[in-house]
Every structure is written in structure tokens, then in C-alpha cells.
Design a protein around this motif. Structure first.
Motif: not given
Length: 179
Positions: A62-63, A111-124, A149-152, A171-179
Motif C-alpha cells: 500500500r505504500g 535507488a538513491l544517491q548519497k545525501g538525497e532527501r527521502v520521505v518514507l510512506v506506508d499505509d499504517l 508518513c502514514f495514514v493510520i 506524520r499520521t492522519l488518523i489513529s485507532f485504538e487497539g491492534h
């Protein structure tokens, strides 16, 4: 309805998947709703809009969807982080902890050059094991991980705090209780 309430309403919860006692937070319903998908992408990248982002790295699977959209939004390249054995070129690998053992993720060595600025993304983010492994892998290749960055967020499992302790803003957008 607030943005958070609206976004939460677009996420489907599937009880007892992949095993009994787990409430699986399925973002495919969010992705299928054009307004929610667009808003999630915009909000995930908002704190870094206008900053120099060289690459967005998305964790399988999903990322990839979210990361590709974010890369387009910030005019950067996209880097897939995949499970072991799925990438066709020479890779570097990182073992990471799961709740029930370990696994491996990989990235192409070029995939990357040394020093590149990267944002990591996944759904949760749950326990943070996969994201922690991904950050270590990106840093091994010389990247500066600007954010994760994660949605959940599942805050009770502590993953976001683990990533912050690595010096990476989360950075997350929403949270849910539990597992």
C-alpha cells in the motif's frame, strides 16, 4: 464532520484478520474514494510541501500506491521497498522485527544517491518494525530520511514513537485504538 472523522469513515475495519483478535484497518476503501484519497495524499505531504524532496520511498504494497501519488505531488522520484526476492537488480537487504518473528526488506543498491532527501510512506504504523528497517536501509544507502508518513497510527503499539526516537519526524492522519 471533521477531516479526521471523515477519513476514519473511509477506512474499513475487518475483524479477526489475518488472525483472531486483530482488527485489520483496510485502506482500500479510502483509496477507492477519490476525495478521501486525494485529501490523504495532500495531508500526508503538507508539512514538507515546498521543501526539497528527492525521493519518496514506499513500503510494499500500500505504500507503493500512496508513495507514488505523493512522489507525483512533490515532483520527486519513487523508490520501492520490497520483501526479499521481489526486486530484479542487485539489492541491499535489512532484517526487521515482526510481532511473531523477523522478515527482510530490500531496496536496489542504485535507488538513491548519497545525501538525497527521502520521505518514507506506508499505509499504517503499528509496532514500527518494518518502518524502522526501511529507515535503516535508506540510511545505509546514504539517504537523509526527512520524514515518515502514514495514514493510520495504532498508538498503543508504539511504532510512531520508535521512529521518532530514531530522529525521524512522523506524520499520521488518523489513529485507532487497539491492534
Amino acid at each position: 464532520m471533521t477531516f479526521e472523522q471523515d477519513l476514519k469513515a473511509s477506512v474499513r475495519t475487518i475483524p479477526d484478520y489475518p488472525k483472531p483478535g486483530i482488527l485489520f484497518r483496510d485502506i482500500t476503501t479510502l483509496l477507492g474514494d477519490a476525495r478521501s484519497f486525494r485529501r490523504a495524499v495532500d495531508e500526508l505531504v503538507q508539512p514538507w510541501a515546498g521543501s526539497k524532496i528527492d525521493k519518496v520511498a514506499g513500503i510494499e504494497a500500500r505504500g507503493f500506491i500512496l508513495g507514488g501519488a505523493i512522489a507525483h505531488q512533490v515532483s520527486s522520484g519513487f523508490v520501492p521497498i520490497r520483501k526479499k526476492g521481489k526486486l530484479p537488480h542487485t539489492c541491499v537487504s535489512m532484517e526487521y522485527a515482526l510481532e511473531y518473528g523477523t522478515d527482510h526488506i530490500e531496496i536496489h543498491v542504485d535507488a538513491l544517491q548519497k545525501g538525497e532527501r527521502v520521505v518514507l510512506v506506508d499505509d499504517l504504523i503499528a509496532t514500527g518494525g518494518t518502518a524502522e528497517g526501511a529507515i535503516k536501509l535508506l540510511r545505509q544507502l546514504g539517504a537523509e530520511v526527512v520524514a515518515a508518513c502514514f495514514v493510520i497510527d495504532l498508538p498503543e503499539l508504539g511504532g510512531a514513537d520508535k521512529i521518532r526516537a530514531m530522529g525521524v519526524p512522523v506524520r499520521t492522519l488518523i489513529s485507532f485504538e487497539g491492534h
